[in-house]
Motif scaffolding. Structure first.
Motif, PDB file in Angstrom:
ATOM      1  N   ARG A 136       0.839  -1.209   0.000  1.00 34.11           N
ATOM      2  CA  ARG A 136       0.000   0.000   0.000  1.00 34.11           C
ATOM      3  C   ARG A 136       0.874   1.259   0.000  1.00 34.11           C
ATOM      4  NH1 ARG A 136      -5.331   1.370   1.734  1.00 34.11           N
ATOM      5  NH2 ARG A 136      -5.737  -0.841   2.152  1.00 34.11           N
ATOM      6  N   GLY A 137       1.908   1.256   0.807  1.00 29.40           N
ATOM      7  CA  GLY A 137       2.803   2.415   0.881  1.00 29.40           C
ATOM      8  C   GLY A 137       3.541   2.645  -0.434  1.00 29.40           C
ATOM      9  N   ALA A 138       3.989   1.536  -1.062  1.00 34.73           N
ATOM     10  CA  ALA A 138       4.712   1.676  -2.323  1.00 34.73           C
ATOM     11  C   ALA A 138       3.796   2.232  -3.410  1.00 34.73           C
ATOM     12  CB  ALA A 138       5.289   0.332  -2.741  1.00 34.73           C
ATOM     13  N   PHE A 139       2.567   1.734  -3.508  1.00 38.38           N
ATOM     14  CA  PHE A 139       1.625   2.235  -4.499  1.00 38.38           C
ATOM     15  C   PHE A 139       1.296   3.717  -4.255  1.00 38.38           C
ATOM     16  CE2 PHE A 139       1.011  -1.831  -6.329  1.00 38.38           C
ATOM     17  CZ  PHE A 139       0.264  -1.668  -7.483  1.00 38.38           C
ATOM     18  N   THR A 140       1.123   4.067  -2.984  1.00 37.16           N
ATOM     19  CA  THR A 140       0.848   5.469  -2.667  1.00 37.16           C
ATOM     20  C   THR A 140       2.005   6.358  -3.113  1.00 37.16           C
ATOM     21  OG1 THR A 140      -0.491   4.831  -0.747  1.00 37.16           O
ATOM     22  CG2 THR A 140       0.357   7.086  -0.802  1.00 37.16           C
ATOM     23  N   LEU A 141       3.226   5.920  -2.825  1.00 46.12           N
ATOM     24  CA  LEU A 141       4.409   6.685  -3.205  1.00 46.12           C
ATOM     25  C   LEU A 141       4.530   6.807  -4.720  1.00 46.12           C
ATOM     26  CD1 LEU A 141       7.037   8.106  -2.392  1.00 46.12           C
ATOM     27  CD2 LEU A 141       8.157   5.860  -2.417  1.00 46.12           C
ATOM     28  N   PHE A 142       4.309   5.699  -5.428  1.00 44.18           N
ATOM     29  CA  PHE A 142       4.415   5.730  -6.885  1.00 44.18           C
ATOM     30  C   PHE A 142       3.346   6.646  -7.496  1.00 44.18           C
ATOM     31  CE2 PHE A 142       6.381   1.239  -6.734  1.00 44.18           C
ATOM     32  CZ  PHE A 142       7.653   1.783  -6.628  1.00 44.18           C
ATOM     33  N   ALA A 143       2.114   6.580  -6.964  1.00 40.65           N
ATOM     34  CA  ALA A 143       1.037   7.434  -7.482  1.00 40.65           C
ATOM     35  C   ALA A 143       1.354   8.903  -7.242  1.00 40.65           C
ATOM     36  CB  ALA A 143      -0.292   7.059  -6.831  1.00 40.65           C
ATOM     37  N   GLU A 144       1.890   9.206  -6.056  1.00 39.78           N
ATOM     38  CA  GLU A 144       2.268  10.595  -5.764  1.00 39.78           C
ATOM     39  C   GLU A 144       3.395  11.060  -6.685  1.00 39.78           C
ATOM     40  OE1 GLU A 144       3.229  10.615  -1.652  1.00 39.78           O
ATOM     41  OE2 GLU A 144       1.135  10.646  -0.978  1.00 39.78           O
ATOM     42  N   LEU A 145       4.342  10.166  -6.969  1.00 34.04           N
ATOM     43  CA  LEU A 145       5.460  10.509  -7.840  1.00 34.04           C
ATOM     44  C   LEU A 145       4.969  10.825  -9.253  1.00 34.04           C
ATOM     45  CD1 LEU A 145       8.519  10.757  -8.262  1.00 34.04           C
ATOM     46  CD2 LEU A 145       8.563   8.297  -8.752  1.00 34.04           C
ATOM     47  N   ILE A 146       4.053   9.994  -9.763  1.00 33.99           N
ATOM     48  CA  ILE A 146       3.502  10.239 -11.105  1.00 33.99           C
ATOM     49  C   ILE A 146       2.734  11.551 -11.134  1.00 33.99           C
ATOM     50  CG2 ILE A 146       1.852   9.395 -12.822  1.00 33.99           C
ATOM     51  CD1 ILE A 146       2.598   6.536 -11.891  1.00 33.99           C
ATOM     52  N   GLY A 147       1.915  11.802 -10.105  1.00 34.62           N
ATOM     53  CA  GLY A 147       1.171  13.056 -10.036  1.00 34.62           C
ATOM     54  C   GLY A 147       2.083  14.266  -9.966  1.00 34.62           C
ATOM     55  N   LEU A 148       3.182  14.132  -9.219  1.00 34.83           N
ATOM     56  CA  LEU A 148       4.137  15.237  -9.105  1.00 34.83           C
ATOM     57  C   LEU A 148       4.800  15.524 -10.445  1.00 34.83           C
ATOM     58  CD1 LEU A 148       5.716  17.245  -7.359  1.00 34.83           C
ATOM     59  CD2 LEU A 148       7.348  15.406  -6.853  1.00 34.83           C
ATOM     60  N   HIS A 149       5.182  14.460 -11.174  1.00 36.02           N
ATOM     61  CA  HIS A 149       5.792  14.638 -12.490  1.00 36.02           C
ATOM     62  C   HIS A 149       4.813  15.315 -13.455  1.00 36.02           C
ATOM     63  CE1 HIS A 149       9.820  12.902 -12.689  1.00 36.02           C
ATOM     64  NE2 HIS A 149       9.435  11.998 -11.811  1.00 36.02           N
ATOM     65  N   LEU A 150       3.551  14.857 -13.449  1.00 31.37           N
ATOM     66  CA  LEU A 150       2.552  15.459 -14.336  1.00 31.37           C
ATOM     67  C   LEU A 150       2.368  16.936 -14.026  1.00 31.37           C
ATOM     68  CD1 LEU A 150      -0.134  12.630 -14.350  1.00 31.37           C
ATOM     69  CD2 LEU A 150       1.178  13.392 -16.334  1.00 31.37           C
ATOM     70  N   SER A 151       2.274  17.276 -12.750  1.00 29.02           N
ATOM     71  CA  SER A 151       2.082  18.670 -12.362  1.00 29.02           C
ATOM     72  C   SER A 151       3.299  19.509 -12.714  1.00 29.02           C
ATOM     73  CB  SER A 151       1.805  18.752 -10.857  1.00 29.02           C
ATOM     74  OG  SER A 151       0.619  18.045 -10.514  1.00 29.02           O
ATOM     75  N   SER A 152       4.495  18.942 -12.526  1.00 27.37           N
ATOM     76  CA  SER A 152       5.718  19.676 -12.861  1.00 27.37           C
ATOM     77  C   SER A 152       5.793  19.950 -14.353  1.00 27.37           C
ATOM     78  CB  SER A 152       6.951  18.885 -12.403  1.00 27.37           C
ATOM     79  OG  SER A 152       6.959  18.716 -11.008  1.00 27.37           O
ATOM     80  N   ASN A 153       5.390  18.959 -15.156  1.00 25.21           N
ATOM     81  CA  ASN A 153       5.394  19.159 -16.599  1.00 25.21           C
ATOM     82  C   ASN A 153       4.418  20.257 -17.007  1.00 25.21           C
ATOM     83  OD1 ASN A 153       7.331  17.216 -17.077  1.00 25.21           O
ATOM     84  ND2 ASN A 153       5.861  15.583 -17.519  1.00 25.21           N
ATOM     85  N   GLU A 154       3.232  20.272 -16.369  1.00 20.12           N
ATOM     86  CA  GLU A 154       2.260  21.313 -16.685  1.00 20.12           C
ATOM     87  C   GLU A 154       2.775  22.693 -16.283  1.00 20.12           C
ATOM     88  OE1 GLU A 154      -0.676  21.180 -18.336  1.00 20.12           O
ATOM     89  OE2 GLU A 154       0.029  19.168 -18.813  1.00 20.12           O
ATOM     90  N   THR A 155       3.426  22.753 -15.118  1.00 14.79           N
ATOM     91  CA  THR A 155       4.001  24.022 -14.672  1.00 14.79           C
ATOM     92  C   THR A 155       5.084  24.487 -15.626  1.00 14.79           C
ATOM     93  OG1 THR A 155       3.535  23.479 -12.356  1.00 14.79           O
ATOM     94  CG2 THR A 155       5.176  25.187 -12.774  1.00 14.79           C
TER      95      THR A 155
END
Length: 390
Positions: A136-155
């Motif tokens: 559960r922790g690994a999936f949460t971390l991976f999902a947050e990482l993907i979301g962070l990358h997407l947001s950084s790209n948009e920024t």
């Protein structure tokens, strides 16, 4: 490109996604792992790892109503199933039966503004031990990482777009100052020369005053163009005063007469047939027509006629101005309606380069279009305005 297609590209630009899918597959033993975009009524795979022949690749879609990711989006909570047949909630659920899986995990992916993007999900036909703190922790971390990358790209894209806009604005400011200083200086110098001449030769007053008046009119026209440019570029577009009962034919004929008076050696042939009124801003349509007609006289073959056509056809007002002469170069076609674009003409005819830009702004403000077609024989600018849109 469709928004979801852009999302696939955005995921594809994140190098870590492929590694994340590999790690998830190895860590859980799951045979199909994906990053999915879940939006509206669509589920689309943005990136996948498939070792069980599930058959869904990047760009493929599933009916969102048949996916558990749809429930994850609705409730904003992850779903983890070790063994479907033993799960109290999902043992009779239609999705596992449809897609033939026994284990499942789906973690929501959020962007930095809190909006829901999709899920990091995995399925397998065999039961798997998934509901553990580590997974559960690994999936949460991976999902947050993907979301962070997407947001950084948009920024990053927004920053780059803002930088491009700033550079374009800076270039326009430089052009504005340079062109304004050059073009206003000429009529001003003419007026100054006229005043000096009057002091020396008062008897030539009538001729000198006439020349000075033309210089003043030229300066007024330049200032009007500058004001229109400012309104169109910075003020949200040109304002219109629509009159539903404009007898436009008389106005167009008046513009033709004015241009003929200043260009007596350049014939202008007219085919103006407007049996009814044309709802429009008459002053603006006259300004646009004058810009197009002067442009045609300036760039057309000397002493060859400019052809004007105006009519109402199938509830569309059409106005075209055609001049004979060489074709507009391909490299110039895309810049014709840009501010400060000036083709190579005689120095005495050089202007601010705002005429066609303002004409296009007037056309757009009327809900119409201004198009150009150019061949080796002739160049034609055509304004079309659906009457019901005005």
């Amino acid at each position: 490109m469709h928004e979801l297609g852009i999302d696939i590209e955005a995921i594809g630009r994140i190098p870590a996604v492929v590694s994340i899918l590999d790690v998830v597959s190895h860590m859980t033993g799951m045979g199909f792992v994906a990053v999915a975009r879940v939006a509206g009524d669509r589920w689309i795979a943005c990136s996948t790892k498939d070792t069980i022949g599930f058959g869904v690749q990047s760009g493929d879609e599933l009916d969102v109503e048949t996916t558990i990711c749809h429930e994850v989006r609705q409730h904003r909570t992850p779903v983890i199933i070790d063994h479907v047949e033993k799960d109290e909630i999902y043992c009779g659920h239609a999705t596992p039966q449809m897609y033939q899986f026994q284990s499942y995990i789906s973690m929501p992916i959020y962007l930095s503004d809190g909006s829901f993007f999709g899920t990091l999900c995995a399925i397998d036909p065999k039961p798997r031990k998934l509901d553990t703190p580590e997974i559960r922790g690994a999936f949460t971390l991976f999902a947050e990482l993907i979301g962070l990358h997407l947001s950084s790209n948009e920024t990053l894209k927004a920053t780059q777009a803002a930088l491009r806009t700033e550079r374009e604005d800076a270039k326009l400011r430089e052009q504005f100052i340079a062109v304004l200083g050059h073009d206003l200086r000429n009529p001003l110098a003419s007026i100054q020369a006229g005043t000096r001449l009057l002091r020396r030769n008062p008897e030539r007053g009538d001729m000198v005053l006439m020349q000075m008046e033309r210089s003043v009119q030229r300066m007024a026209g330049l200032i009007d163009n500058i004001m229109d440019f400012t309104r169109g570029r910075l003020g949200g577009g040109l304002s219109l005063e629509i009159n539903p009962d404009v007898a436009l034919e008389a106005l167009l004929q008046q513009v033709v007469s004015e241009v003929r008076a200043t260009n007596p050696d350049h014939p202008i042939d007219c085919a103006i047939d407007l049996p009814s009124v044309v709802p429009c801003d008459a002053a603006r349509i006259g300004q646009m027509f004058s810009n197009l007609l002067v442009n045609a006289v300036t760039h057309g073959t000397p002493h060859r006629p400019v052809h004007v056509m105006a009519r109402i056809h199938e509830a569309v007002f059409e106005l075209s101005v055609t001049n004979e002469g060489m074709a507009i170069p391909d490299e110039a076609m895309g810049s014709l309606f840009q501010p400060f674009f000036r083709a190579q003409v005689r120095a005495s005819q050089q202007g601010l380069g705002l005429g066609l830009y303002i004409a296009a702004e007037i056309a757009q403000a009327h809900g119409g279009t201004l198009a150009v077609a150019s061949t080796a024989d002739a160049t034609c600018f055509t304004f079309r305005m659906p009457l019901q849109l005005v």
